[in-house]
Enzyme design. Structure first.
Site, mmCIF file in Angstrom:
data_model
loop_
_atom_site.group_PDB
_atom_site.id
_atom_site.type_symbol
_atom_site.label_atom_id
_atom_site.label_comp_id
_atom_site.label_asym_id
_atom_site.label_seq_id
_atom_site.Cartn_x
_atom_site.Cartn_y
_atom_site.Cartn_z
ATOM 1 N N CYS A 396 -7.307 8.238 7.757
ATOM 2 C CA CYS A 396 -6.626 9.348 7.899
ATOM 3 C C CYS A 396 -5.700 9.480 6.945
ATOM 4 C CB CYS A 396 -5.855 9.429 9.392
ATOM 5 S SG CYS A 396 -4.763 10.652 9.703
ATOM 6 N N CYS A 399 -2.228 10.393 8.008
ATOM 7 C CA CYS A 399 -1.257 9.203 8.645
ATOM 8 C C CYS A 399 -0.833 8.199 7.310
ATOM 9 C CB CYS A 399 -2.390 8.200 9.388
ATOM 10 S SG CYS A 399 -3.214 9.246 10.586
#
Length: 698
Positions: A396, A399
């Site tokens: 991600c 993230c």
């Protein structure tokens, strides 16, 4: 007389072990008394708690021994009760249990003959219990003699020892002081009365008893033994010095340290080097010299007795409030040395847990605990905080951005470290997949703020810059904004329109689309026709998640288009209609929508014709491209792209054109034709990075 007593809740979690030694029976006290009467025995009751360290020591190290079993099983019916559960609660009140462990010796009729507070080594403990087995040493018998005023000195000593065992400090001091006044010099320095001078509560460093001991040290050594006397003196100094090191002493008491220094220089005591180290720490603590305390411990850590590691570690607690980040970092490093010096695994664990708070304080940025969620929840409960969980995946991008750019910032760390127990959990490893199901995580990054019971207080999704993200978290910490609070109000039946509006928007922000759809249906059911087209509730129709092709909301929007235009203006309504069709076409070309049919796509042209949308040409081009794509008509698809790409700008280039170009490349469209399409598309793209991205991938 040495005692091990646990008066306050500690950090120890105790597991009672039932071994081959003392045969504790899992029966009620009433049943134990009945068995004792039948067998001609007394009842031995172990009053313990699960958090009490000395209770654990007795259960694991003393009672399992064969010698313990031989003694206790012969003389008693043995039972044990957790004073915080079941029958133990009632017994705690009935027998006025105030410290742990407490051991009761009960007559078969349930009356108390003797009480022992605190554990100890087996041989000494059996001696204390053996005293209690003699009725003459019971408190009722001794009290009766004492009230006559004619009690002998020897029987007063028995009363002192019984009160010592019962840990009745107030009465003990009165009786002991009275006894000492009656003793001759020779009696005071004799072995039988040594228990008075050995008891730290009766002979603290500043007492007359201790002064007498120091003054007549040689006489005591002759009668009692040099080792015992020196151990008592060293113990008294150690206890007094701990009061200074822990910050219990006042600054004006520093003069007493000078006296102790002179006395320590004079006597050859066991652990003298350690006592001098403790004295140096006491001076530093009184002067609030943090750097000096750290320096002393860094140098002497390897020489500290195992039994003092925990007490000296916790003496550094004041640095949490009075230190700075650099000093917190030094203490955190010192903590690693403490852990390494500890020999027992339990002690290592307690030290790691304690010094983790300094690592958190020293952290520049968010301090991520190395704990499971269950462990973090327990830690949050004990610290009266909540748990912040970064639910991430390794693939991600947002993230990674939060990990690299937001969480390391000092301002973020200062807020999070002081308010949360913080965890990072990969949602695809370990306990991550279970948490995905448990908390309904649908996108990354998701951030959970959990109560200590594991319930959701607040949930956030998506990355952001530090200031904005911090503001979102702080706003979410206000109860009226928290997702958990809104969930509860809805479940309790709140159907106020303003509340439902706020709740729907909160659900949409965390991708709870299914629930948001249900709540929006409830809201729309409460609105009259004029309210539905009002700008206050436009967010329901504007939301891509709630209003898309085929939904009741979209049908309502089409059927009441003119009313919406009158209320909101043609531009806003047209933009929404365009977005519905455009998004569906984009999903088809990206492969997300596999249910739509060619016929549905072809019919879109007839559906949009009456709207006279500002971007109807662009939308028609998207429809033509989607139709050709779905029919797998490469020739027509190429023609539609060549024509339509001239109308596309950045958004259409990324969401419509790029997926089609990838498809054509896969289908081996001639390279020169593919590049012609890319050039046509790039001509209208303003974002240079997007232009480079498309070009590099073609």
């Amino acid at each position: 007389m040495k005692k091990i007593v646990c008066l306050f809740i500690g950090v120890f979690t105790c597991v009672q072990l039932f071994a081959q030694g003392v045969g504790f029976k899992s029966i009620s006290l009433k049943e134990a008394l009945e068995q004792a009467k039948a067998q001609g025995k007394m009842v031995f009751v172990d009053c313990y708690t699960t958090w009490c360290g000395p209770c654990k020591m007795m259960a694991e190290q003393v009672f399992p021994q064969k010698e313990a079993g031989d003694f206790f099983n012969t003389h008693f019916v043995n039972v044990k009760f957790d004073m915080e559960k079941g029958e133990g609660k009632e017994l705690s009140t009935r027998f006025k249990i105030r410290a742990y462990p407490t051991f009761l010796l009960l007559e078969p009729d349930g009356t108390e003959r003797y009480r022992i507070v605190g554990g100890g080594e087996l041989e000494e403990f059996i001696e204390r219990v053996s005293r209690g087995l003699q009725e003459k040493n019971s408190l009722p018998v001794l009290d009766k003699e004492y009230t006559t005023g004619k009690m002998s000195k020897r029987r007063m000593l028995d009363l002192v020892m019984t009160l010592q065992d019962a840990y009745d400090a107030d009465r003990l001091k009165v009786v002991a002081d009275e006894l000492v006044k009656r003793l001759t010099f020779n009696e005071k320095v004799s072995t039988p009365y040594w228990v008075i001078y050995e008891d730290n509560s009766l002979s603290p460093l500043t007492s007359d008893n201790f002064s007498f001991l120091l003054k007549n040290k040689a006489a005591f050594e002759k009668n009692v033994g040099e080792m015992k006397v020196n151990q008592k003196i060293a113990s008294a100094y150690s206890g007094m010095l701990y009061g200074y090191v822990a910050g219990f002493a006042k600054k004006e008491d520093v003069a007493r340290l000078d006296v102790m220094k002179q006395q320590l220089d004079e006597y050859d005591l066991p652990d003298k080097t350690y006592l001098q180290t403790k004295l140096a720490l006491a001076y530093a603590r009184c002067n609030e010299d943090i750097d000096r305390m750290i320096s002393i411990l860094e140098k002497e850590i390897c020489n500290l007795p195992q039994g003092e590691l925990w007490t000296l570690a916790t003496s550094l607690d004041f640095i949490k409030k009075n230190g700075n980040k650099a000093q917190w970092g030094q203490v955190a490093t010192l903590g690693d040395q403490f852990v390494e010096a500890a020999k027992e695994e339990d002690l290592k664990g307690y030290l790691r847990s304690y010094f983790s708070s300094f690592k958190k304080l020293a952290s520049i940025g968010v301090y991520w605990e190395d704990l499971t969620l269950e462990q973090a929840l327990k830690k949050a409960e004990s610290g009266k905080r909540m748990v912040f969980v970064d639910c991430y995946t390794t693939w991600c991008g947002p993230c990674k951005y939060m990990t690299s750019n937001v969480f390391p910032q000092e301002v973020v760390g200062d807020y999070f470290n002081s308010n949360f127990v913080c965890l990072k959990i990969d949602m695809e490893k370990g306990e991550g997949p279970e948490l995905v199901k448990r908390y309904g995580i649908r996108a990354f990054p998701t951030f959970l703020i959990l109560r200590p019971d594991g319930s959701v207080y607040h949930k956030l999704l998506g990355s952001g810059e530090a200031d904005a993200f911090l503001k979102r978290v702080q706003e979410g910490m206000k109860e009226e904004n928290s997702t958990g609070y809104l969930d509860r109000l809805y479940e309790e039946g709140n159907r106020d329109k303003a509340f439902l509006s706020r709740y729907i928007q909160s659900l949409l922000s965390i991708y709870e689309e299914s629930k948001a759809k249900d709540v929006s249906n409830v809201l729309l059911g409460l609105l009259d026709e004029s309210e539905k087209v009002d700008s206050s509730y436009w967010f329901v129709f504007e939301s891509p998640a709630l209003t898309k092709k085929g939904t009741d909301q979209f049908k309502y929007l089409i059927d009441h288009r003119e009313e919406f235009i009158q209320s909101l203006g043609k531009q806003k309504v047209d933009d929404k209609l365009y977005a519905v069709y455009y998004n569906q076409l984009s999903y088809i070309l990206k492969g997300y929508d596999k249910k739509s049919t060619v016929e549905e796509v072809v019919n879109m042209k007839n559906e949009i014709r009456p709207f006279k949308l500002e971007k109807r040409k662009e939308l028609s081009a998207c429809i033509d491209i989607a139709e050709a794509y779905m029919k797998k008509d490469l020739k027509r698809l190429y023609t539609c792209c060549k024509k339509g790409f001239k109308l596309f700008h950045d958004d259409e280039a990324m969401n419509i054109a790029f997926p089609v170009l990838k498809y054509l490349k896969t289908e081996r469209l001639q390279e020169d034709e593919l590049q012609k399409l890319v050039l046509v598309l790039e001509a209208n793209i303003k974002d240079e990075s997007l232009r480079k991205y498309i070009s590099s991938n073609m």
